[in-house]
Design a protein around this motif. Structure first.
Motif, PDB file in Angstrom:
ATOM      1  N   MET A  48       0.859  -1.180   0.000  1.00  0.00           N
ATOM      2  CA  MET A  48       0.000   0.000   0.000  1.00  0.00           C
ATOM      3  C   MET A  48       0.899   1.234   0.000  1.00  0.00           C
ATOM      4  O   MET A  48       1.854   1.286   0.780  1.00  0.00           O
ATOM      5  N   PRO A  49       0.606   2.213  -0.844  1.00  0.00           N
ATOM      6  CA  PRO A  49       1.405   3.448  -0.821  1.00  0.00           C
ATOM      7  C   PRO A  49       1.269   4.151   0.533  1.00  0.00           C
ATOM      8  O   PRO A  49       0.196   4.149   1.148  1.00  0.00           O
ATOM      9  N   THR A  50       2.355   4.761   0.973  1.00  0.00           N
ATOM     10  CA  THR A  50       2.378   5.440   2.269  1.00  0.00           C
ATOM     11  C   THR A  50       1.242   6.451   2.407  1.00  0.00           C
ATOM     12  O   THR A  50       0.586   6.510   3.450  1.00  0.00           O
ATOM     13  N   LEU A  51       1.002   7.246   1.373  1.00  0.00           N
ATOM     14  CA  LEU A  51      -0.048   8.266   1.473  1.00  0.00           C
ATOM     15  C   LEU A  51      -1.428   7.643   1.645  1.00  0.00           C
ATOM     16  O   LEU A  51      -2.259   8.159   2.398  1.00  0.00           O
ATOM     17  N   VAL A  52      -1.695   6.546   0.962  1.00  0.00           N
ATOM     18  CA  VAL A  52      -2.987   5.864   1.111  1.00  0.00           C
ATOM     19  C   VAL A  52      -3.089   5.277   2.515  1.00  0.00           C
ATOM     20  O   VAL A  52      -4.111   5.407   3.186  1.00  0.00           O
ATOM     21  N   LEU A  53      -2.022   4.651   2.965  1.00  0.00           N
ATOM     22  CA  LEU A  53      -1.997   4.063   4.304  1.00  0.00           C
ATOM     23  C   LEU A  53      -2.301   5.124   5.354  1.00  0.00           C
ATOM     24  O   LEU A  53      -3.158   4.937   6.215  1.00  0.00           O
ATOM     25  N   SER A  78       8.073  -3.592   5.558  1.00  0.00           N
ATOM     26  CA  SER A  78       9.170  -3.153   4.687  1.00  0.00           C
ATOM     27  C   SER A  78       8.639  -2.060   3.769  1.00  0.00           C
ATOM     28  O   SER A  78       7.442  -1.997   3.488  1.00  0.00           O
ATOM     29  N   ARG A  79       9.554  -1.199   3.335  1.00  0.00           N
ATOM     30  CA  ARG A  79       9.203  -0.110   2.420  1.00  0.00           C
ATOM     31  C   ARG A  79      10.083  -0.198   1.187  1.00  0.00           C
ATOM     32  O   ARG A  79      11.248  -0.576   1.268  1.00  0.00           O
ATOM     33  N   GLU A  80       9.481   0.199   0.061  1.00  0.00           N
ATOM     34  CA  GLU A  80      10.219   0.159  -1.203  1.00  0.00           C
ATOM     35  C   GLU A  80       9.750   1.296  -2.096  1.00  0.00           C
ATOM     36  O   GLU A  80       8.546   1.527  -2.238  1.00  0.00           O
ATOM     37  N   ARG A  81      10.708   1.993  -2.674  1.00  0.00           N
ATOM     38  CA  ARG A  81      10.387   3.019  -3.675  1.00  0.00           C
ATOM     39  C   ARG A  81      10.269   2.331  -5.029  1.00  0.00           C
ATOM     40  O   ARG A  81      11.107   1.517  -5.387  1.00  0.00           O
ATOM     41  N   ARG A  82       9.245   2.663  -5.761  1.00  0.00           N
ATOM     42  CA  ARG A  82       9.035   2.075  -7.082  1.00  0.00           C
ATOM     43  C   ARG A  82       9.910   2.790  -8.105  1.00  0.00           C
ATOM     44  O   ARG A  82       9.948   4.029  -8.130  1.00  0.00           O
ATOM     45  N   PRO A  83      10.602   2.043  -8.966  1.00  0.00           N
ATOM     46  CA  PRO A  83      11.492   2.675  -9.955  1.00  0.00           C
ATOM     47  C   PRO A  83      10.747   3.611 -10.909  1.00  0.00           C
ATOM     48  O   PRO A  83      11.301   4.623 -11.329  1.00  0.00           O
ATOM     49  N   GLU A  84       9.491   3.293 -11.224  1.00  0.00           N
ATOM     50  CA  GLU A  84       8.743   4.124 -12.175  1.00  0.00           C
ATOM     51  C   GLU A  84       8.293   5.450 -11.570  1.00  0.00           C
ATOM     52  O   GLU A  84       7.959   6.380 -12.294  1.00  0.00           O
ATOM     53  N   ASN A  85       8.277   5.536 -10.233  1.00  0.00           N
ATOM     54  CA  ASN A  85       7.905   6.793  -9.577  1.00  0.00           C
ATOM     55  C   ASN A  85       8.578   6.806  -8.210  1.00  0.00           C
ATOM     56  O   ASN A  85       8.027   6.310  -7.233  1.00  0.00           O
ATOM     57  N   ARG A  86       9.745   7.406  -8.121  1.00  0.00           N
ATOM     58  CA  ARG A  86      10.546   7.386  -6.899  1.00  0.00           C
ATOM     59  C   ARG A  86       9.903   8.151  -5.747  1.00  0.00           C
ATOM     60  O   ARG A  86      10.318   8.013  -4.609  1.00  0.00           O
ATOM     61  N   ARG A  87       8.877   8.941  -6.033  1.00  0.00           N
ATOM     62  CA  ARG A  87       8.211   9.685  -4.957  1.00  0.00           C
ATOM     63  C   ARG A  87       7.246   8.811  -4.176  1.00  0.00           C
ATOM     64  O   ARG A  87       6.887   9.138  -3.050  1.00  0.00           O
TER      65      ARG A  87
END
Length: 149
Positions: A48-53, A78-87
């Motif tokens: 789940m994206p941090t902002l949605v969480l 665990s957290r992971e930045r997606r390569p297609e959108n690093r934000r």
């Protein structure tokens, strides 16, 4: 009348949260941390994206990054930045986080029973309905909590 109802809600919350603080405190969690893990479990094995969480927490976390840091340090997520959108940071519950939720499940059910088990099923349904109705005009329809879905 609105003030009287609000003060009753506040006092009730204060009395009932003492039970959950004991359960979660024994596990080294805050209620918000537990809620975070519960939300992540609801989408497991996905993330789940941090902002949605953050938007779906029962009560808003003023410092979501710090909350997630503590859970990650314990190996519960665990957290992971997606390569297609690093934000965008995606958050996933770990097997340790799932195990902790499983370990707490019986205690949490007992806690809820202590808090509200004296009410009949009909009274509980009615109370839940009234509470949803009271907050409905103030909810963000795009990011509802699991309580409101």
């Amino acid at each position: 009348m609105e003030q009287e109802v609000f003060l009753n809600l506040w006092r009730t919350y204060d009395r009932l949260k003492a039970f959950e603080e004991q359960v979660f405190g024994n596990a080294g969690l805050s209620a918000q941390q537990y809620n975070t893990l519960r939300l992540l479990k609801s989408v497991h094995p996905d993330s789940m994206p941090t902002l949605v969480l953050g938007s779906r927490l029962i009560s808003r976390a003023p410092d979501m990054t710090r909350l997630l840091d503590k859970l990650e340090q314990r190996g519960l997520l665990s957290r992971e930045r997606r390569p297609e959108n690093r934000r965008v940071v995606e958050v996933t519950i770990t097997p340790q986080g799932l195990a902790l939720l499983e370990q707490l499940s019986s205690e949490v059910r007992q806690c809820h029973h202590k808090q509200l088990g004296h009410l009949s099923p009909e009274a509980l349904r009615h109370l839940a309905s009234l509470l949803k109705e009271a907050r409905e005009p103030h909810e963000d329809e795009t990011n509802l909590s699991l309580v409101d879905e």
